[in-house]
Design a protein around this motif. Structure first.
Motif, PDB file in Angstrom:
ATOM      1  N   GLY A 717       3.286  40.956  42.922  1.00 12.63           N
ATOM      2  CA  GLY A 717       4.120  40.388  41.866  1.00 12.63           C
ATOM      3  C   GLY A 717       3.494  39.080  41.424  1.00 12.63           C
ATOM      4  O   GLY A 717       2.290  38.866  41.608  1.00 12.63           O
ATOM      5  N   ILE A 718       4.299  38.179  40.880  1.00 13.04           N
ATOM      6  CA  ILE A 718       3.800  36.861  40.503  1.00 13.04           C
ATOM      7  C   ILE A 718       3.611  36.053  41.786  1.00 13.04           C
ATOM      8  O   ILE A 718       4.556  35.899  42.557  1.00 13.04           O
ATOM      9  N   PRO A 719       2.404  35.532  42.044  1.00 14.38           N
ATOM     10  CA  PRO A 719       2.210  34.731  43.265  1.00 14.38           C
ATOM     11  C   PRO A 719       3.135  33.519  43.265  1.00 14.38           C
ATOM     12  O   PRO A 719       3.290  32.844  42.250  1.00 14.38           O
ATOM     13  N   THR A 720       3.754  33.241  44.416  1.00 15.65           N
ATOM     14  CA  THR A 720       4.721  32.131  44.468  1.00 15.65           C
ATOM     15  C   THR A 720       4.365  31.090  45.516  1.00 15.65           C
ATOM     16  O   THR A 720       5.160  30.195  45.773  1.00 15.65           O
ATOM     17  N   GLY A 721       3.212  31.191  46.108  1.00 15.14           N
ATOM     18  CA  GLY A 721       2.890  30.270  47.188  1.00 15.14           C
ATOM     19  C   GLY A 721       2.069  29.073  46.767  1.00 15.14           C
ATOM     20  O   GLY A 721       1.556  28.349  47.604  1.00 15.14           O
ATOM     21  N   HIS A 722       1.896  28.842  45.466  1.00 12.25           N
ATOM     22  CA  HIS A 722       0.961  27.816  45.030  1.00 12.25           C
ATOM     23  C   HIS A 722       1.625  26.653  44.299  1.00 12.25           C
ATOM     24  O   HIS A 722       1.094  26.125  43.341  1.00 12.25           O
ATOM     25  N   GLY A 723       2.803  26.260  44.734  1.00 11.60           N
ATOM     26  CA  GLY A 723       3.445  25.055  44.186  1.00 11.60           C
ATOM     27  C   GLY A 723       3.580  25.079  42.682  1.00 11.60           C
ATOM     28  O   GLY A 723       4.237  25.931  42.091  1.00 11.60           O
ATOM     29  N   GLY A 724       2.943  24.109  42.022  1.00 11.81           N
ATOM     30  CA  GLY A 724       3.032  23.976  40.572  1.00 11.81           C
ATOM     31  C   GLY A 724       2.491  25.192  39.842  1.00 11.81           C
ATOM     32  O   GLY A 724       2.963  25.539  38.763  1.00 11.81           O
ATOM     33  N   GLU A 725       1.486  25.844  40.440  1.00 13.48           N
ATOM     34  CA  GLU A 725       0.923  27.050  39.823  1.00 13.48           C
ATOM     35  C   GLU A 725       1.983  28.141  39.721  1.00 13.48           C
ATOM     36  O   GLU A 725       2.048  28.886  38.751  1.00 13.48           O
ATOM     37  N   ARG A 726       2.855  28.218  40.737  1.00  8.09           N
ATOM     38  CA  ARG A 726       3.940  29.200  40.717  1.00  8.09           C
ATOM     39  C   ARG A 726       4.826  28.999  39.501  1.00  8.09           C
ATOM     40  O   ARG A 726       5.173  29.940  38.802  1.00  8.09           O
ATOM     41  N   LYS A 727       5.200  27.727  39.232  1.00 15.13           N
ATOM     42  CA  LYS A 727       6.063  27.430  38.092  1.00 15.13           C
ATOM     43  C   LYS A 727       5.368  27.810  36.787  1.00 15.13           C
ATOM     44  O   LYS A 727       5.977  28.356  35.880  1.00 15.13           O
ATOM     45  N   ARG A 728       4.058  27.509  36.714  1.00 14.37           N
ATOM     46  CA  ARG A 728       3.304  27.806  35.487  1.00 14.37           C
ATOM     47  C   ARG A 728       3.264  29.305  35.244  1.00 14.37           C
ATOM     48  O   ARG A 728       3.480  29.778  34.121  1.00 14.37           O
ATOM     49  N   LEU A 729       3.002  30.077  36.310  1.00 14.99           N
ATOM     50  CA  LEU A 729       2.909  31.535  36.149  1.00 14.99           C
ATOM     51  C   LEU A 729       4.260  32.137  35.772  1.00 14.99           C
ATOM     52  O   LEU A 729       4.336  33.014  34.918  1.00 14.99           O
ATOM     53  N   ARG A 730       5.328  31.663  36.435  1.00 13.15           N
ATOM     54  CA  ARG A 730       6.667  32.183  36.097  1.00 13.15           C
ATOM     55  C   ARG A 730       6.975  31.924  34.636  1.00 13.15           C
ATOM     56  O   ARG A 730       7.475  32.787  33.929  1.00 13.15           O
ATOM     57  N   SER A 731       6.687  30.701  34.199  1.00 13.50           N
ATOM     58  CA  SER A 731       6.957  30.332  32.814  1.00 13.50           C
ATOM     59  C   SER A 731       6.108  31.166  31.862  1.00 13.50           C
ATOM     60  O   SER A 731       6.583  31.608  30.814  1.00 13.50           O
ATOM     61  N   TRP A 732       4.845  31.388  32.229  1.00 15.14           N
ATOM     62  CA  TRP A 732       3.930  32.151  31.377  1.00 15.14           C
ATOM     63  C   TRP A 732       4.448  33.572  31.167  1.00 15.14           C
ATOM     64  O   TRP A 732       4.521  34.071  30.041  1.00 15.14           O
ATOM     65  N   PHE A 733       4.836  34.218  32.252  1.00 13.99           N
ATOM     66  CA  PHE A 733       5.341  35.588  32.134  1.00 13.99           C
ATOM     67  C   PHE A 733       6.706  35.628  31.450  1.00 13.99           C
ATOM     68  O   PHE A 733       7.011  36.566  30.712  1.00 13.99           O
ATOM     69  N   ALA A 734       7.536  34.600  31.685  1.00 15.68           N
ATOM     70  CA  ALA A 734       8.839  34.543  31.006  1.00 15.68           C
ATOM     71  C   ALA A 734       8.650  34.462  29.493  1.00 15.68           C
ATOM     72  O   ALA A 734       9.377  35.094  28.724  1.00 15.68           O
ATOM     73  N   ASN A 735       7.649  33.697  29.055  1.00 13.55           N
ATOM     74  CA  ASN A 735       7.379  33.576  27.621  1.00 13.55           C
ATOM     75  C   ASN A 735       6.889  34.886  27.014  1.00 13.55           C
ATOM     76  O   ASN A 735       7.012  35.107  25.809  1.00 13.55           O
TER      77      ASN A 735
END
Length: 931
Positions: A717-735
């Protein structure tokens, strides 16, 4: 601003001033000696009333008057602020069957789609409590449900869309103000995505950064402040992110003075979370916590009920002032804010003359009509694929209807629950049968009124029984076979997983074709969520799905009207879940080509290395040890198509996306999407994603989309173990249109040092008590029962993993758990070694650089009561087998991250990588024009 107002000399008495800065509760429905002492001796200025204090509207009016009279006679310069939680739905402190109306929950109101209705309901709610002498409402709830799956707030919020939560929050606030009561926003800075650690002494944590919070969770708070919110409750949660660490938000000057006061410009009353909460009182102590809360910027300290603790808090504040730990300026600034709020919502004239029952009688007719309108407008039919509604379409008058309801805690606002004289919790429920003239016999009493209402509408019989964590029992199977249609109710099935398993099992039984009049058809099943709508919102295997948002009688009466066609449902799922998830056009349209293994394999290997090298040194890339071969399955039942953006001159790949269509489940999967780190933010990822979606939409039989793949097991799934990178990826896919609010936490795990490993004490004994017999089998000859068993799960890639294992007996095996009495399979798990085909698709195994084995894809029958024991048993036996083969490490390649990992940790496993698997219905995607 309130902090600049000149004060009357009466407030020179510091004890009198300190009293205004506390809000306290008590046990009892009349004025007790303890609360009298607090008001008379300690000048207590604010009181919290809860359901335990409030018997009826008449008794509440009397209690509020008596409290105010005690304060008046004791010489209080201003009346008491008396507050309650009156959120509606399942959270109401004051209930009176005659005079206080029931209205939908926050999310139920949002489902109506009308902020005007929200305003009217809020005004009516506030008018009713105000008539009883209450002048401060603990609302609106302004939390944004950024993680919908596990959060306890549920329908207390308007949903997961910050703008929508804001619109309804402001509408509620204005309605309350119109009725003259003070408002309180909660729970700052948001309880919408808390991470729970388990122990009651562990505080739930907010891990979002301030930047992330400001883009989402803080929007409703900011807007409510701008529209004149009177007060704000700051939560007792911890905060942990870059630049912000707080053990308790309400004790942190970063949160209160910094974020709330300075950044959001709030100058109203700040109320702390109750300092009696166990985590806070145990770790800090109430006296010290009071000093910290005041210094952080809280104006009113909340202490819910313990007289001893309340006295400790008062003593702590006094000591803090005497020791110069708290300045008098701080105390008087808080006093000014409290007095300003009280001036808006009360006076001695008003406090000593509550309108009471006489006024409530005049409101009753219009408020009853408003309640009915609100509930009728909230009922949401999410899906009705086979047109089962109304019930008269599918069931004749002489046929039987079966109602299956979970055992749940009764709502304080439920009239039926008030008649509860016992709490039923039996493993083998006895059905209740209602006919038109029959009374309720037995069964789940919370839902008895629903059963009776259903029965009154038809001449046929309605059977009603409850279900528990014991799953589908023989009594249920008999009733399902006997009935012509089934209604299953769920209440927060995402958090009460037994409900999810039970419903899926019933669905499976109903999907087995049966004959009626020579014609084969599925047995009609209607699933009704009576709390969180997220239970089955995205599960299209549940063909008819209705949401009521609470299970008060009023809500269930509206449900009955929908079921029988007397009411056309108009509610819609609130938040992003219901919006058409459209693909956004890329800013730059790159030429996307189909991956050619012969042409692109070496370039893909180079791209993988570039991505790994771009990973921070303290983090392990999910692509570590992956190669171009890791993405190509060549499986007969999986349609795969992979895409690249490349430089046709140099042959270098700039980006790669893999897609798989699993025919067995109708699932289209994006298994990987990565871009050369030096070429990010150029829309390469957008272009690859759009091509992938367009391709998957064209697959015949596509039912759902998923981010993350079990096979290959690289990005789950979306990787969630990388701190700020996790937020960026979640936001990217949400967009791009993916709703992370319905994500499912998954992870890979590893156990090392197997050669010296021994099972934990007691686990072998627990395994013996699992009530199953285990064996290990190899090869296709065992495939029949195994493949039938795994059909109980519709997880993507599952069947393909098992078929691959069954076809490779030299390197793979299946551990089976069988029921002793009939040999039926109740659990299975796949074992494989480094020489298997499966291992190629699990790069972490090679990454261990030592002899390793793998455990994959456990499937436990939904009917099994001891789910976790059986699961641990299968994995324990797998570890033993892998150790026996001389391996020193073991990979669990795909595990449900929502589970409790204590058992696996005890067995020696550590989490390797965390992900959020995101799914959605294929119908939610809108086709985009070619790039």
């Amino acid at each position: 601003m309130a902090s600049k107002a000149k004060l009357d000399p009466v407030w020179d008495d510091l004890d009198r001033t300190m009293g205004q800065l506390f809000m306290m509760g008590f046990d009892g429905t009349t004025v007790t000696p303890q609360i009298r002492t607090l008001i008379e001796k300690h000048h207590l200025g604010c009181i919290l009333l809860t359901a335990k204090n409030l018997k009826s509207a008449e008794e509440t009016t009397k209690l509020c008057y008596e409290l105010q009279k005690v304060a008046h006679d004791a010489g209080h310069p201003v009346p008491l602020a008396i507050g309650v939680d009156q959120e509606n739905g399942g959270v109401n402190s004051l209930f009176d069957e005659i005079y206080i109306r029931q209205y939908p929950s926050n999310m139920g109101i949002a489902a109506t789609g009308s902020t005007d209705l929200a305003f009217e309901v809020a005004k009516a709610t506030a008018q009713e409590i105000s008539a009883c002498g209450i002048n401060w409402i603990f609302g609106p709830c302004l939390d944004v449900l950024t993680n919908a799956r596990n959060q306890p707030l549920g329908v207390r919020t308007a949903g997961d869309d910050p703008q929508e939560v804001s619109a309804y929050g402001v509408a509620f606030m204005k309605g309350y103000k119109e009725a003259g009561v003070a408002t309180l926003g909660k729970h700052f800075p948001s309880y919408g995505n808390l991470e729970f650690l388990g122990s009651t002494l562990d505080v739930p944590i907010i891990t979002e950064s301030l930047e992330q919070l400001s883009l989402s969770a803080l929007i409703p708070f900011r807007n409510a402040i701008q529209q004149g919110l009177d007060s704000m409750m700051v939560g007792g949660c911890a905060m942990s992110s870059a630049g912000l660490n707080a053990m308790h938000a309400c004790l942190s000057d970063q949160v209160v003075d910094g974020l709330l006061r300075s950044d959001l410009k709030f100058d109203g009353v700040v109320v702390s979370e109750c300092l009696e909460m166990e985590a806070l009182s145990h770790n800090i102590g109430v006296g010290g916590g009071t000093v910290m809360a005041v210094n952080a910027g809280c104006d009113v300290i909340l202490l819910c009920r313990s007289f001893q603790v309340q006295q400790e808090a008062i003593k702590g504040l006094k000591t803090g002032i005497e020791n110069s730990m708290i300045t008098k300026e701080r105390i008087y600034n808080s006093l000014r804010r409290v007095l300003t709020m009280k001036l808006r919502c009360t006076s001695w004239e008003k406090a000593l003359n509550p309108p009471g029952i006489a006024f409530l009688e005049t409101l009753q007719p219009s408020h009853t009509a408003l309640s009915t309108k609100a509930y009728n407008s909230s009922i949401t039919v999410v899906r009705d694929k086979n047109r089962l509604l109304p019930l008269t379409n599918i069931i004749d008058s002489e046929e039987e209807l079966l109602l299956l309801t979970p055992l749940v805690k009764p709502l304080a606002a439920s009239a039926a629950s008030r008649a509860l004289s016992e709490t039923a919790a039996t493993g083998s429920p006895e059905p209740a049968v209602w006919e038109r003239s029959a009374s309720v016999m037995s069964g789940e009493r919370v839902f008895r009124e629903l059963g009776r209402s259903l029965a009154r509408q038809r001449s046929g019989r309605v059977l009603h029984t409850s279900y528990t964590a014991n799953g589908v029992r023989p009594v249920h199977e008999n009733l399902i076979n006997r009935a012509s249609a089934i209604i299953v109710m769920t209440a927060d099935a995402n958090r009460n997983l037994y409900q999810h398993g039970f419903t899926k099992h019933v669905s499976m039984i109903c999907n087995m074709q049966y004959t009626t009049g020579g014609e084969k058809r599925e047995k009609p099943l209607i699933v009704v969520s009576v709390s969180s709508p997220y239970d089955f919102a995205m599960d299209t295997s549940i063909g008819t799905y209705i949401c009521t948002y609470d299970f008060t009688e009023t809500a269930l009466n509206s449900l009955v009207k929908v079921l029988y066609g007397e009411l056309s449902p108009s509610g819609t799922l609130p938040g992003t879940i219901s919006k058409s998830q459209k693909l956004h056009h890329s800013k730059q349209h790159w030429l996307v080509e189909t991956y050619n293994e012969e042409r692109d394999a070496n370039a893909l290997d180079s791209l993988i290395i570039a991505v790994m090298e771009g990973t921070p040194p303290n983090q392990r890339s999910e692509l570590s040890s992956a190669t171009s071969n890791s993405f190509t399955l060549h499986h007969p039942e999986v349609v795969e198509a992979h895409f690249v953006v490349r430089n046709s001159s140099t042959q270098a790949l700039y980006g790669f996306c893999s897609t798989y269509f699993f025919r067995t489940t109708g699932t289209g999967v994006i298994g990987a999407l990565f871009v050369d780190p030096s070429r990010r933010k150029l829309s390469i990822g957008h272009s690859l994603h759009n091509r992938a979606i367009r391709t998957l939409l064209q697959r015949e039989g596509i039912k759902r989309f998923q981010l993350g793949s079990r096979l290959p097991s690289i990005f789950l799934g979306i990787p969630t173990g990388h701190g700020g990178e996790r937020k960026r990826l979640r936001s990217w896919f949400a967009n791009l249109g993916w709703s992370a609010a319905l994500s499912r936490s998954v992870c890979s795990m590893v156990a090392r040092n197997l050669l010296t490993w021994t099972p934990p004490d007691g686990m072998a004994k627990s395994l013996a008590g699992a009530g199953a017999e285990f064996d290990l089998v190899y090869g296709w000859e065992y495939s029949g029962p195994i493949l039938d068993h795994i059909k109980t799960s519709n997880r993507q890639g599952l069947a393909e993993v098992y078929k691959m294992a069954l076809s490779d007996p030299s390197a793979c095996g299946i551990i089976r758990a069988k029921r002793p009495e009939d040999g039926a399979l109740v659990g299975t798990v796949v074992l494989y070694n480094m020489h298997s085909r499966l291992a190629e698709y699990v790069p972490p195994m090679k990454d261990l650089n030592e002899m390793a084995g793998g455990i994959s894809s456990p499937v436990i029958s939904p009917a099994v009561g001891e789910y976790s024991t059986l699961l641990q048993g299968l994995i324990l036996l797998g570890m033993r087998q892998i150790k026996a083969q001389g391996c020193n490490a073991c990979i669990l390649d795909y595990m449900d991250g929502d589970g409790n990992f204590d058992g696996f940790s005890a067995m020696g496993f550590d989490v390797l990588h965390n992900f959020e698997e995101v799914s959605c219905d294929a119908a939610t995607w809108t086709m985009i024009p070619p790039s």
